[in-house]
Design an enzyme around this catalytic site. Structure first.
Site, PDB file in Angstrom:
ATOM      1  N   LYS A  13      63.377 -77.772  11.805  1.00  0.00           N
ATOM      2  CA  LYS A  13      62.843 -76.671  10.998  1.00  0.00           C
ATOM      3  C   LYS A  13      63.422 -76.678   9.582  1.00  0.00           C
ATOM      4  CE  LYS A  13      62.431 -73.535  14.976  1.00  0.00           C
ATOM      5  NZ  LYS A  13      61.046 -73.574  15.453  1.00  0.00           N
TER       6      LYS A  13
ATOM      7  N   HIS B 223      63.676 -65.123  20.404  1.00  0.00           N
ATOM      8  CA  HIS B 223      62.951 -66.303  20.884  1.00  0.00           C
ATOM      9  C   HIS B 223      63.389 -66.556  22.328  1.00  0.00           C
ATOM     10  CE1 HIS B 223      62.064 -70.661  21.132  1.00  0.00           C
ATOM     11  NE2 HIS B 223      61.242 -70.496  20.116  1.00  0.00           N
TER      12      HIS B 223
ATOM     13  N   GLN C 269      65.825 -69.674  12.269  1.00  0.00           N
ATOM     14  CA  GLN C 269      64.887 -69.318  11.199  1.00  0.00           C
ATOM     15  C   GLN C 269      65.617 -68.861   9.946  1.00  0.00           C
ATOM     16  OE1 GLN C 269      61.648 -69.790  11.300  1.00  0.00           O
ATOM     17  NE2 GLN C 269      61.329 -70.178  13.487  1.00  0.00           N
TER      18      GLN C 269
ATOM     19  N   CYS D 141      56.783 -68.128  21.582  1.00  0.00           N
ATOM     20  CA  CYS D 141      58.020 -68.123  22.383  1.00  0.00           C
ATOM     21  C   CYS D 141      58.748 -66.799  22.262  1.00  0.00           C
ATOM     22  CB  CYS D 141      58.950 -69.274  21.991  1.00  0.00           C
ATOM     23  SG  CYS D 141      58.210 -70.887  22.206  1.00  0.00           S
TER      24      CYS D 141
ATOM     25  N   ASP E 174      71.596 -66.785  16.402  1.00  0.00           N
ATOM     26  CA  ASP E 174      70.548 -67.798  16.420  1.00  0.00           C
ATOM     27  C   ASP E 174      70.041 -67.940  14.985  1.00  0.00           C
ATOM     28  OD1 ASP E 174      68.313 -69.338  16.615  1.00  0.00           O
ATOM     29  OD2 ASP E 174      67.294 -68.102  18.113  1.00  0.00           O
TER      30      ASP E 174
HETATM   31  C1  LIG Z   1      64.340 -67.962  16.330  1.00  0.00           C
HETATM   32  C2  LIG Z   1      64.303 -69.276  17.070  1.00  0.00           C
HETATM   33  N1  LIG Z   1      65.268 -69.576  17.946  1.00  0.00           N
HETATM   34  C3  LIG Z   1      65.293 -70.742  18.620  1.00  0.00           C
HETATM   35  C4  LIG Z   1      64.300 -71.674  18.441  1.00  0.00           C
HETATM   36  C5  LIG Z   1      64.371 -72.933  19.259  1.00  0.00           C
HETATM   37  O1  LIG Z   1      64.542 -74.063  18.458  1.00  0.00           O
HETATM   38  P1  LIG Z   1      64.336 -75.494  19.156  1.00  0.00           P
HETATM   39  O2  LIG Z   1      62.942 -75.496  19.687  1.00  0.00           O
HETATM   40  O3  LIG Z   1      64.520 -76.478  18.068  1.00  0.00           O
HETATM   41  O4  LIG Z   1      65.349 -75.595  20.232  1.00  0.00           O
HETATM   42  C6  LIG Z   1      63.257 -71.403  17.535  1.00  0.00           C
HETATM   43  C7  LIG Z   1      62.163 -72.349  17.269  1.00  0.00           C
HETATM   44  O5  LIG Z   1      61.413 -72.765  18.098  1.00  0.00           O
HETATM   45  C8  LIG Z   1      63.260 -70.177  16.842  1.00  0.00           C
HETATM   46  O6  LIG Z   1      62.293 -69.866  15.979  1.00  0.00           O
END
Ligand SMILES: Cc1ncc(COP(=O)(O)O)c(C=O)c1O
Ligand SMILES: Cc1ncc(COP(=O)(O)O)c(C=O)c1O
Lengths: 148, 427, 427, 148
Positions: free
Chosen positions: B237, B132, B214, B382, B211
């Site tokens: 999430k 991401h 998910q 993203c 990270d």
């Molecule tokens: C794999 C992953 N990493 C990071 C994020 C970032 O999370 P957030 O938007 O809550 O900072 C997301 C979701 O948008 C994600 O799916």
């Protein structure tokens, strides 16, 4: 809990009395402890000899609870075998973490039983522990020094 | 909920009962009932979470730590209890290993700024092409600040980390300082062998950042089993509110890191000519934290724990299986990522081509689906570098959570067939 | 609310009606009704704010920008509408001048990281000794990173910025790059002549940052009149929720700044070997923003606007006057900060000494007051250097908002007399 | 709104047709515009001569709305006086910002009236505007070049 129960007379006395305050020589270790959220501070010295706490002295700023607790602590531990003093620390810590649910033993804790009310106030537990934690820290350091 | 619809029976969960806790799922969209298949983007919230937030704000609101009166003690107690809940949820050794942030992105930036403070030219940071943007850009910015080099894992045709290539290239080597990988891909659904890569990282003395955005919402989590040193995740999430995320870290590691954001509550002693800092987690929580949000996240964690994360994971496997099978039978669909359930999460992305060979853009897929009440995400999710790598600009993604039903999946499949016809000239 | 208590009549506001919007104010604490005098720490929230958050989470929740289905459009619309409301509230030229952060501290760190990216040894940053830690530590950390020098305004005996000394010392000079000052002191209550100092800053080409955390919630705000280039403020002190703050910036200035946190939504094009960034405000909003919190802040701004910020300010002046008069008549009280109402906000800090000359520690004052239902803050209020400067460790602070009554102030004054006796041996 | 109203036949035709796509020489200015949230991109060239739009050409990736809008835009502006073409841009922008509340004038906007449905979908307005914004940007740059 009434304020008279929380601030027992013995606490107010020690708050003004501050037994053993004023840093003294000799000492085996000096530590500086702070409660960042409230600004209470203590600089505390411990002198150990022959496995006993020969002296505790300190300078501190803080509330009645923290000042009285440090004062009472120093009265209790000076002259004790180090192991007993540390056990006393643990007893007092257990009392503070009991959330008002324990019946403190005056035979063990002496005047420190007066802080039983504090254990019901999570925000103030740190105050009561400040001097005790500094004492434990300084004692462990002084022991380490001696061992070297 | 008293009536159990046949389509809402799952082996793992009483989905009808779960759904009755989520008022939004009874909503109509475009005159038809909502089928929310965008949970990888953000999950819906059970009433218990929203009630916990409201109750906190309306009955117990005060600042934390610094406010010591009765309301302050209540607020501090609720906030720190939430920290302990979140710590237990990921198997942390102690509550102080949880740093509250505003989202996973802040958690990853916090990791990059603090771990990376001492990086120098020649040092290497390793990520993957499936990350991401929130696990790419912070490391790019770190590399720019320090002169370190950013390298990355490629993927195989199946959409898994290409470990052979990484080994052949010596991707993780004695210059590697940090490896940061997603546990579960938000596009491909791939579950990465994080523990194994953590072994590679630790063998060369590098720090392993994971990270978990998910992963934590969908799978039972044990930081020890993951082998991570730092784990980022995000409240919204995992049935929690927006405005809160977390960075878990091994306590000794956190204790060794410099501060990131400066301000109230992260300090020990402030003097005009220099300051000292509080121990973790407060060192990393400058200013008034997201208090009501932490309370909400605590309620979300309670809710998930009551369902059982094993049951949630099993339910999502059922949904994913139904979705993968259905998509494999839908003409014109090209699946991205693993087609089977091995090491696979619930995010399922695909492209759609009409009978006359025309690729329908994911925004148009999204729009047609939306007109039938089906909410999915279309775009690069993203993860633009991953789409570049796959040779496409964008894709459509369906994703589930504990409240998702196979009936919703069937509505998606129907709507995809309609979309294909609509843009294929069969209208 | 139908009954109007005599003590709840104010010239400026129907305080009884206001109070009926805040359920927490009907709470008991220690068996007596709450008198909440800790609003400078965090304000209470009207039901309208909490309802807006609940309604959003339960009926309209989705991610923003990237989610384009119906719920996504609703969430995005609500989020951007909140931005427009906040922009209007501070008199911004356009909504894009508002960057949402998690609190004022993040906003100030964002300012320090982006404005300070190009600072070099020899450059100077100017703050004041009365700042909150959140407007000191970020600049200390910046000075450490860049080798720039941190300098500061001293204060006069009355608790105002010492402009004469600053002029004599050449505090703001051709080496100055950034001046960052609080609009209203959270301890002294002093309202600083921000526009005048902004003039000094601009004359030497420096950027003027204003910490509006204690100003925006209480005074009508016009960024143009303040003369600021950047203005930080925080939701939870202005009847809004936790988890949200804002940085207002002149658009051209924001557009010239590099990114701070990296991640989803702040980008234009991400490639593994480099990325480009979105225009403001999104450039500075990495990851999922505090969506429900923005909606809540929008509702808070609506609520304040409906009351009228002039009326709120006038009401708080009445309360402050009552408090200052009462304290001046309470034996043993030493007031910190201005004793009159000129350029003075509603935070009133003091120390308390017993008849036998013993200074009662603010934690003990707080505790005794709390036992009588009166909530105040005791400590250094995240302004330790100011307390050092005043030669004291800590103080007690009472502070108000639109819902505060003179009756609550009277209860404080009574409780102070009781406290003084309690610790003075008169018990 | 039904999908047939949103995606009118003329939009689907232009989506597949992409009038004037494929970048051509000569040109006075080339610009690259992106919708970061969705990944739609267009690289667009404008050629001006004698106060008129002599040519518009482009390469783009994106949804039906953005592609068809760019295609219809190029059909509309090529051959027009620059001032008229920019006025058309402004008309179209106004339509898109009308939130479905305006009655577009087919005499003015020609085939571009087909996008009236998009104006009700805030998330898609950016798609419809992508090519038009690129055209305006490129035209202003090409004008500036000419003036030099
Ligand atoms: C794999 C992953 N990493 C990071 C994020 C970032 O999370 P957030 O938007 O809550 O900072 C997301 C979701 O948008 C994600 O799916
Ligand atoms: C003057 C001032 N600046 C900054 C802050 C920091 O605000 P926050 O804690 O919301 O980041 C506060 C409040 O705590 C404040 O009073």
């Amino acid at each position: 809990m009434s304020m008279e129960q929380l601030y027992q007379d013995i606490i107010l006395e020690h708050y003004k009395l501050k037994s053993h305050s004023g840093r003294r020589e000799p000492f085996g270790a000096e530590v500086h402890h702070v409660n960042p959220s409230c600004g209470d501070e203590v600089t505390l010295r411990v002198d150990l000899a022959d496995g006993r706490v020969r002296d505790v002295s300190y300078d501190g700023v803080g509330c009645a609870i923290s000042q009285a607790s440090t004062s009472i602590m120093s009265d209790l531990v000076i002259g004790q075998p180090v192991a007993d003093a540390l056990r006393l620390h643990d007893e007092f810590l257990a009392l503070m973490q009991s959330q008002g649910k324990s019946e403190p033993d005056e035979d063990v804790l002496g005047d420190a039983v007066a802080f039983v009310g504090v254990s019901q106030l999570p925000a103030r537990v740190k105050c009561a522990l400040l001097g005790w934690s500094a004492f434990k820290d300084a004692t462990l350091r002084a022991t380490a020094e001696e061992d070297e | 909920m008293t009536v159990t619809d046949e389509t809402e029976v799952s082996m793992a969960l009483d989905v009808a009962a779960v759904r009755s806790d989520f008022p939004i799922l009874t909503r109509d969209v475009a005159g038809v009932p909502l089928a929310y298949l965008d949970s990888a983007n953000t999950s819906q919230k059970p009433r218990a979470v929203v009630d916990a937030i409201s109750d906190h704000l309306l009955r117990h609101n005060a600042n934390v730590a610094r406010a010591m009166h009765t309301l302050g003690a209540e607020a501090t107690g609720a906030f720190e209890a939430a920290r302990a809940k979140v710590a237990a949820f990921v198997g942390a050794a102690r509550p102080e290993e949880i740093v509250f942030t505003k989202n996973a992105s802040e958690a990853l930036n916090l990791a990059a700024h603090t771990l990376g403070a001492g990086l120098r030219p020649g040092d290497e940071i390793v990520v993957s092409v499936m990350e991401h943007h929130s696990n790419i850009v912070p490391w790019q910015l770190l590399a720019q600040r320090t002169g370190a080099t950013l390298r990355w894992f490629d993927i195989t045709a199946e959409g898994r980390l290409d470990l052979d290539r990484a080994r052949a290239e010596g991707l993780v080597n004695e210059r590697t300082r940090i490896v940061s990988l997603t546990w579960v891909s938000n596009v491909l659904g791939t579950v990465n062998p994080v523990a194994r890569i953590a072994g590679w990282a630790h063998a060369v003395g590098a720090t392993m950042v994971v990270d978990g955005s998910q992963g934590v919402p969908h799978l039972p989590t044990s930081v020890a089993e993951l082998g991570a040193d730092l784990l980022a995740f995000t409240g919204h999430k995992m049935l929690g509110p927006t405005g809160i995320g977390a960075l878990w870290g091994r306590y000794e590691l956190l204790a060794s890191l410099p501060p990131f954001l400066g301000g109230g509550e992260m300090i020990e002693v402030v003097r005009m000519d220099g300051s000292t800092y509080a121990p973790p987690p407060h060192r990393f929580e400058a200013g008034t934290p997201p208090i009501a949000e932490a309370v909400g996240l605590g309620a979300a964690v309670d809710y998930l724990t009551a369902l059982g994360m094993d049951a949630v994971a099993a339910h999502e496997r059922e949904i994913t299986e139904h979705l993968l099978t259905g998509l494999s039978q839908t003409p014109g669909v090209r699946l991205l990522g693993p087609a089977d359930l091995d090491d696979r999460g619930g995010a399922v992305s695909f492209t759609l081509t009409t009978a006359d060979g025309f690729e329908v853009h994911p925004h148009d897929v999204m729009q047609l689906l939306d007109s039938r009440g089906v909410a999915v995400r279309g775009g690069h999710h993203c993860a633009r570098p991953l789409h570049d790598r796959l040779g496409i600009a964008t894709s459509t993604r369906a994703s589930s959570h504990a409240y998702t039903t196979t009936a919703e999946v069937d509505r998606l499949l129907d709507a995809l067939a309609y979309t294909r016809d609509f843009f294929g000239g069969a209208r």
